[in-house]
Design a protein around this motif. Structure first.
Motif, PDB file in Angstrom:
ATOM      1  N   GLY A 120       2.066   1.694  -3.447  1.00  0.00           N
ATOM      2  CA  GLY A 120       0.990   2.212  -4.291  1.00  0.00           C
ATOM      3  C   GLY A 120       0.789   3.702  -4.109  1.00  0.00           C
ATOM      4  O   GLY A 120       0.604   4.437  -5.081  1.00  0.00           O
ATOM      5  N   GLY A 156      -0.466   2.778  -9.359  1.00  0.00           N
ATOM      6  CA  GLY A 156      -0.454   2.989  -7.915  1.00  0.00           C
ATOM      7  C   GLY A 156      -1.762   2.566  -7.265  1.00  0.00           C
ATOM      8  O   GLY A 156      -1.773   1.924  -6.216  1.00  0.00           O
ATOM      9  N   THR A 165      -1.852  -1.200  -7.313  1.00  0.00           N
ATOM     10  CA  THR A 165      -0.940  -1.756  -6.333  1.00  0.00           C
ATOM     11  C   THR A 165      -1.475  -1.586  -4.910  1.00  0.00           C
ATOM     12  O   THR A 165      -1.416  -2.497  -4.090  1.00  0.00           O
ATOM     13  N   ALA A 166      -1.985  -0.396  -4.633  1.00  0.00           N
ATOM     14  CA  ALA A 166      -2.467  -0.119  -3.279  1.00  0.00           C
ATOM     15  C   ALA A 166      -3.693  -0.942  -2.913  1.00  0.00           C
ATOM     16  O   ALA A 166      -3.891  -1.294  -1.752  1.00  0.00           O
ATOM     17  N   GLN A 175       0.828  -1.203   0.000  1.00  0.00           N
ATOM     18  CA  GLN A 175       0.000   0.000   0.000  1.00  0.00           C
ATOM     19  C   GLN A 175       0.863   1.254   0.000  1.00  0.00           C
ATOM     20  O   GLN A 175       0.544   2.235  -0.681  1.00  0.00           O
TER      21      GLN A 175
END
Length: 144
Positions: A16, A137, A140-141, A13
């Motif tokens: 991200g 991002g 990914t987060a 996180q």
């Protein structure tokens, strides 16, 4: 001892969020305007010939081209005729083909370079890169 209500972001996180920050920063940098790229670097002696000259010299000095000629040309020669005029004819045809080929790619690369060197193109690419970074991002987060 931490309570069950305390929350800490995971490494993924945090990564991200960092990608989102990079994307937003990249996007916002287009507002200031993209500065022209000034490159001063060492150049090879034949770069002054331009794209066509560089392509021609790279083709002439290519050792693989000689091996292709030594292996392929004999099959196009008639054994009952004089060899020199046949080789000269093949050489002229090849020079003409290479000339057209190199002129075509030189004009394509020159046109692409003029399009890429514009501030509008660089601004668009920066915005695209920023949007991609924000998208990566967020992905990914939020990944589990």
């Amino acid at each position: 001892m931490p309570t069950s209500r305390s929350w800490r972001p995971t490494r993924r996180q945090r990564g991200g969020v960092y990608l989102i920050w990079l994307g937003v920063t990249t996007w916002r940098s287009t507002r200031r305007g993209v500065k022209p790229v000034v490159r001063k670097r060492w150049r090879l002696p034949w770069t002054q010939l331009g794209g066509f000259g560089q392509g021609l010299w790279s083709n002439i000095l290519n050792p693989k081209a000689a091996s292709v000629y030594l292996s392929l040309v004999p099959q196009f020669l008639a054994s009952h005729r004089s060899v020199a005029p046949q080789i000269a004819t093949l050489a002229v045809v090849h020079v003409a083909v290479v000339l057209v080929w190199l002129l075509f790619w030189t004009s394509v690369v020159a046109a692409a370079r003029t399009a890429i060197d514009t501030p509008r193109f660089r601004r668009g690419m920066s915005r695209l890169a920023g949007a991609v970074l924000v998208g990566l991002g967020i992905r990914t987060a939020t990944a589990s």
